[in-house]
Design a protein around this motif. Structure first.
Motif, PDB file in Angstrom:
ATOM      1  N   ARG A  49     112.732  36.663 -35.467  1.00 56.32           N
ATOM      2  CA  ARG A  49     111.650  35.801 -35.954  1.00 56.32           C
ATOM      3  C   ARG A  49     112.237  34.603 -36.713  1.00 56.32           C
ATOM      4  N   ASP A  50     113.253  34.867 -37.543  1.00 55.63           N
ATOM      5  CA  ASP A  50     113.891  33.764 -38.276  1.00 55.63           C
ATOM      6  C   ASP A  50     114.477  32.743 -37.312  1.00 55.63           C
ATOM      7  N   GLN A 107     116.894  43.485 -36.755  1.00 48.74           N
ATOM      8  CA  GLN A 107     116.939  42.714 -35.518  1.00 48.74           C
ATOM      9  C   GLN A 107     115.634  41.925 -35.311  1.00 48.74           C
ATOM     10  N   GLN A 108     114.491  42.593 -35.582  1.00 54.43           N
ATOM     11  CA  GLN A 108     113.189  41.913 -35.432  1.00 54.43           C
ATOM     12  C   GLN A 108     113.082  40.722 -36.377  1.00 54.43           C
ATOM     13  N   SER A 151      99.700  43.641 -39.215  1.00 49.92           N
ATOM     14  CA  SER A 151     100.063  44.664 -38.217  1.00 49.92           C
ATOM     15  C   SER A 151     101.308  44.220 -37.448  1.00 49.92           C
ATOM     16  N   PRO A 152     102.051  45.185 -36.871  1.00 57.87           N
ATOM     17  CA  PRO A 152     103.232  44.841 -36.081  1.00 57.87           C
ATOM     18  C   PRO A 152     102.885  43.925 -34.905  1.00 57.87           C
ATOM     19  N   LEU A 164     116.225  50.875 -39.768  1.00 54.48           N
ATOM     20  CA  LEU A 164     116.630  49.682 -40.512  1.00 54.48           C
ATOM     21  C   LEU A 164     117.255  48.660 -39.570  1.00 54.48           C
ATOM     22  N   GLU A 165     118.061  49.167 -38.617  1.00 54.36           N
ATOM     23  CA  GLU A 165     118.757  48.273 -37.670  1.00 54.36           C
ATOM     24  C   GLU A 165     117.747  47.525 -36.811  1.00 54.36           C
ATOM     25  N   GLN A 166     116.728  48.271 -36.336  1.00 55.52           N
ATOM     26  CA  GLN A 166     115.712  47.654 -35.483  1.00 55.52           C
ATOM     27  C   GLN A 166     114.941  46.583 -36.250  1.00 55.52           C
TER      28      GLN A 166
END
Ligand code: CDP
Ligand code: CDP
Length: 229
Positions: free
Chosen positions: A184-185, A179-180, A95-96, A174-176
Motif C-alpha cells: 500500500r505504501d 507485506q500488505q 475492513s480488510p 506479521l510477515e503477511q
C-alpha cells in the motif's frame, strides 16, 4: 491572518498519524480531520455499488453524488464517526476489503479533486489538525506546521498487528501484514497524483521506539513554540 494555524500530519500506514493527530488536536484545541477516512468511505461506496475499481468514469459519477460526513467521536480514544449517504460506516471502512482497495481508488483524479475540495472547505476557518498523505504538499501547502511521521515497516506492521489482535480480527501473520502495508505504501508513494511524500518544509519524526505520548508532546511543543500559543 487571525485564524488558528493548521497542523498538517502526513506519513505511511501505521506511523501513528491518527492516534497522535487526535491527541494533538485535543491538547491544542483544534478540530481533527482524518482524510484517510474519506478515501475509505468512497472506497466502501464503490465496493457497495459493485462498480469495478478501474471504472474511473462510473466512480467519478458516484463521487459527485456522494454525501460523506465525519464527526469526531465523543470518546477521544475512538476514531471519528463516518457516514456515507446517511449510513454509519465507521467500522466497515476499516475492513480488510476496504483497506485492500483504497489505494486504487485514492489514485483517481476525480476522487482526489472532490475530497480535497471538501477538505479545504473544512479548513477554511483554520484551527484544524489534519492527517493523511498529501496534507502538507497538496491540501494545505500553507499549513502553519507540517509534520512527517515515519517508523520502520516492521515497527508499523507490529503496531497494526497488535491493533488487529485487540479487535479480534481474523488472524494474519506479521510477515503477511508487513507485506500488505509495504504494498500500500508503494502504491501511495508511486502514484502520479499527490503521492505520499514529505513536504520540503515538514519536520520529520522517526517514531521507532517512541511512545504515543512522547511523539504527541514533541508536536504540541513545536506548535506552541512556533505560534506562541
Ligand atoms: O490509517 P491507515 O494508514 O491504514 O490509512 P488511512 O490514513 O486510513 O488511509 C487509507 C488510504 O487512503 C491510504 O493508503 C491512501 O491510499 C489514501 N489516502 C490518500 O491517498 N490521501 C490522504 N490524504 C489520505 C489517505
Ligand atoms: O494513522 P496511522 O496509520 O499512521 O497510525 P495509527 O492508526 O495512529 O497507529 C497505529 C497503531 O500504532 C495504534 O495502535 C497506535 O496506538 C500505535 N502507536 C504506537 O504504538 N506508538 C506510536 N508512537 C504511535 C502509534
Amino acid at each position: 491572518d487571525a485564524r488558528p494555524p493548521i497542523l498538517a500530519i502526513d506519513g505511511p500506514a501505521g506511523a501513528g498519524k491518527s492516534t497522535v493527530t487526535r491527541l494533538c488536536a485535543q491538547q491544542l484545541g483544534l478540530k481533527y480531520l482524518d482524510t484517510g477516512a474519506m478515501y475509505r468511505a468512497i472506497t466502501w461506496l464503490v465496493l457497495q455499488s459493485q462498480i469495478k475499481l478501474d471504472d474511473q468514469l462510473a466512480i467519478a459519477d458516484l463521487v459527485s453524488q456522494s454525501d460523506i460526513k465525519l464527526q469526531l467521536d465523543a470518546n477521544p480514544d475512538h476514531p471519528p464517526r463516518v457516514w456515507v449517504q446517511q449510513q454509519d460506516v465507521t467500522d466497515t471502512i476499516r475492513s480488510p476489503e476496504v483497506t485492500q482497495s483504497v489505494s486504487a481508488i485514492a489514485a483517481q483524479s476525480a476522487v482526489r479533486q472532490a475530497l480535497v475540495r471538501q477538505q479545504r472547505i473544512l479548513g477554511q476557518s483554520g484551527g484544524l489538525a489534519a492527517e493523511g498523505r498529501d496534507i502538507g504538499t497538496q491540501v494545505f501547502p500553507a499549513a502553519g506546521l507540517k509534520i512527517f511521521l515515519t517508523a520502520s515497516s516492521l515497527e508499523r506492521a507490529r503496531r497494526r498487528h497488535k491493533d488487529l489482535e485487540q479487535q479480534g480480527a481474523a488472524p494474519i501473520s506479521l510477515e503477511q501484514l508487513e507485506q500488505q502495508i509495504a504494498q500500500r505504501d508503494q502504491k501511495d508513494s508511486q502514484r502520479s497524483l499527490s503521492p505520499l511524500c514529505k513536504a520540503y518544509d515538514a519536520i520529520e519524526i522517526d517514531t521507532d521506539g517512541l511512545s504515543i505520548a512522547v511523539v504527541t508532546d514533541q508536536i504540541v511543543q513545536h506548535y506552541r513554540n512556533r505560534f506562541g500559543i
